[in-house]
Motif scaffolding. Structure first.
Motif, PDB file in Angstrom:
ATOM      1  N   GLN A 150       0.842  -1.203   0.000  1.00 59.25           N
ATOM      2  CA  GLN A 150       0.000   0.000   0.000  1.00 59.25           C
ATOM      3  C   GLN A 150       0.868   1.241   0.000  1.00 59.25           C
ATOM      4  O   GLN A 150       1.915   1.275   0.630  1.00 59.25           O
ATOM      5  N   VAL A 170     -10.981  -1.551   2.476  1.00 60.57           N
ATOM      6  CA  VAL A 170     -10.714  -2.380   1.290  1.00 60.57           C
ATOM      7  C   VAL A 170     -11.965  -3.183   0.941  1.00 60.57           C
ATOM      8  O   VAL A 170     -12.396  -3.214  -0.214  1.00 60.57           O
ATOM      9  N   LYS A 171     -12.564  -3.807   1.937  1.00 58.95           N
ATOM     10  CA  LYS A 171     -13.760  -4.609   1.680  1.00 58.95           C
ATOM     11  C   LYS A 171     -14.900  -3.743   1.141  1.00 58.95           C
ATOM     12  O   LYS A 171     -15.607  -4.137   0.204  1.00 58.95           O
ATOM     13  N   GLU A 183     -14.161  -2.910  -2.484  1.00 60.80           N
ATOM     14  CA  GLU A 183     -14.310  -4.121  -3.311  1.00 60.80           C
ATOM     15  C   GLU A 183     -15.788  -4.487  -3.465  1.00 60.80           C
ATOM     16  O   GLU A 183     -16.215  -4.880  -4.557  1.00 60.80           O
ATOM     17  N   ARG A 226     -17.386  -2.054  -5.892  1.00 60.95           N
ATOM     18  CA  ARG A 226     -16.917  -2.316  -7.258  1.00 60.95           C
ATOM     19  C   ARG A 226     -17.564  -3.573  -7.841  1.00 60.95           C
ATOM     20  O   ARG A 226     -17.905  -3.624  -9.025  1.00 60.95           O
ATOM     21  N   SER A 243     -16.464   3.638  -7.877  1.00 63.93           N
ATOM     22  CA  SER A 243     -15.600   2.489  -7.579  1.00 63.93           C
ATOM     23  C   SER A 243     -15.311   1.639  -8.817  1.00 63.93           C
ATOM     24  O   SER A 243     -14.365   0.840  -8.817  1.00 63.93           O
ATOM     25  N   THR A 250      -8.553   0.233  -9.506  1.00 62.95           N
ATOM     26  CA  THR A 250      -7.766  -1.003  -9.545  1.00 62.95           C
ATOM     27  C   THR A 250      -7.590  -1.516  -8.118  1.00 62.95           C
ATOM     28  O   THR A 250      -7.855  -0.800  -7.138  1.00 62.95           O
ATOM     29  N   ASP A 251      -7.104  -2.736  -7.997  1.00 59.06           N
ATOM     30  CA  ASP A 251      -6.804  -3.271  -6.664  1.00 59.06           C
ATOM     31  C   ASP A 251      -5.786  -2.384  -5.947  1.00 59.06           C
ATOM     32  O   ASP A 251      -5.878  -2.172  -4.732  1.00 59.06           O
ATOM     33  N   ASP A 278      -5.334   0.884  -6.444  1.00 58.89           N
ATOM     34  CA  ASP A 278      -6.042   2.101  -6.017  1.00 58.89           C
ATOM     35  C   ASP A 278      -6.752   1.856  -4.680  1.00 58.89           C
ATOM     36  O   ASP A 278      -6.686   2.680  -3.763  1.00 58.89           O
ATOM     37  N   ILE A 279      -7.438   0.739  -4.598  1.00 65.08           N
ATOM     38  CA  ILE A 279      -8.201   0.423  -3.389  1.00 65.08           C
ATOM     39  C   ILE A 279      -7.271   0.289  -2.180  1.00 65.08           C
ATOM     40  O   ILE A 279      -7.531   0.861  -1.111  1.00 65.08           O
ATOM     41  N   ALA A 280      -6.182  -0.422  -2.361  1.00 68.65           N
ATOM     42  CA  ALA A 280      -5.223  -0.584  -1.260  1.00 68.65           C
ATOM     43  C   ALA A 280      -4.652   0.768  -0.835  1.00 68.65           C
ATOM     44  O   ALA A 280      -4.506   1.051   0.363  1.00 68.65           O
TER      45      ALA A 280
END
Lengths: 88, 88
Positions: free
Chosen positions: A1, A41-42, A45, A48, A61, A65-66, A68-70
């Motif tokens: 992250q 994060v959840k 996700e 999204r 969302s 990307t993963d 971005d989320i992290a």
């Protein structure tokens, strides 16, 4: 992250509603300041993937990307909060 | 809304995971301290109605009344939070 990358992304896409410091700018938006990273994060996700639905978040969302989320979770999670209970 | 009734209810049903002061006791639970009342009401209504699904919240929201939801949101929303951004 990478909380700094998250900060930049938040500034562009999240801050209008959630505040740059994670204090929401409108009543229907959640405060994100100091929120648990795993929870954030959840939440992203789930938005999204369509498991959680919200007029605004479902749209914003979609293109995250993963990474971005992290990064976003790391940024908002890195803000320190202190709490004060109301007087009884 | 009756924040004091919410405090009592929170003590019995929410605090194990979310903390009495709204600081979560486990990483998957959200901090609720100072969260926006409107947001909390919607979250609990969504869990209760099955629009939002979570292993724990789906179960514990099932028996909440509208008054319980209003009171719990008033309680956690009444906690004052202050934020401190990380150094750049």
């Amino acid at each position: 992250q990478d909380a700094k990358a998250g900060r930049a992304k938040a500034s562009a896409q999240c801050a209008v509603c959630h505040g740059m410091d994670g204090i929401a700018q409108l009543p229907t938006a959640a405060n994100l300041a100091g929120q648990q990273e795993v929870y954030l994060v959840k939440a992203l996700e789930d938005f999204r993937a369509g498991r959680r639905v919200n007029e605004m978040m479902t749209v914003v969302s979609k293109d995250l990307t993963d990474a971005d989320i992290a990064n976003l979770a790391a940024w908002y999670g890195s803000i320190k909060i202190t709490v004060q209970l109301p007087a009884r």
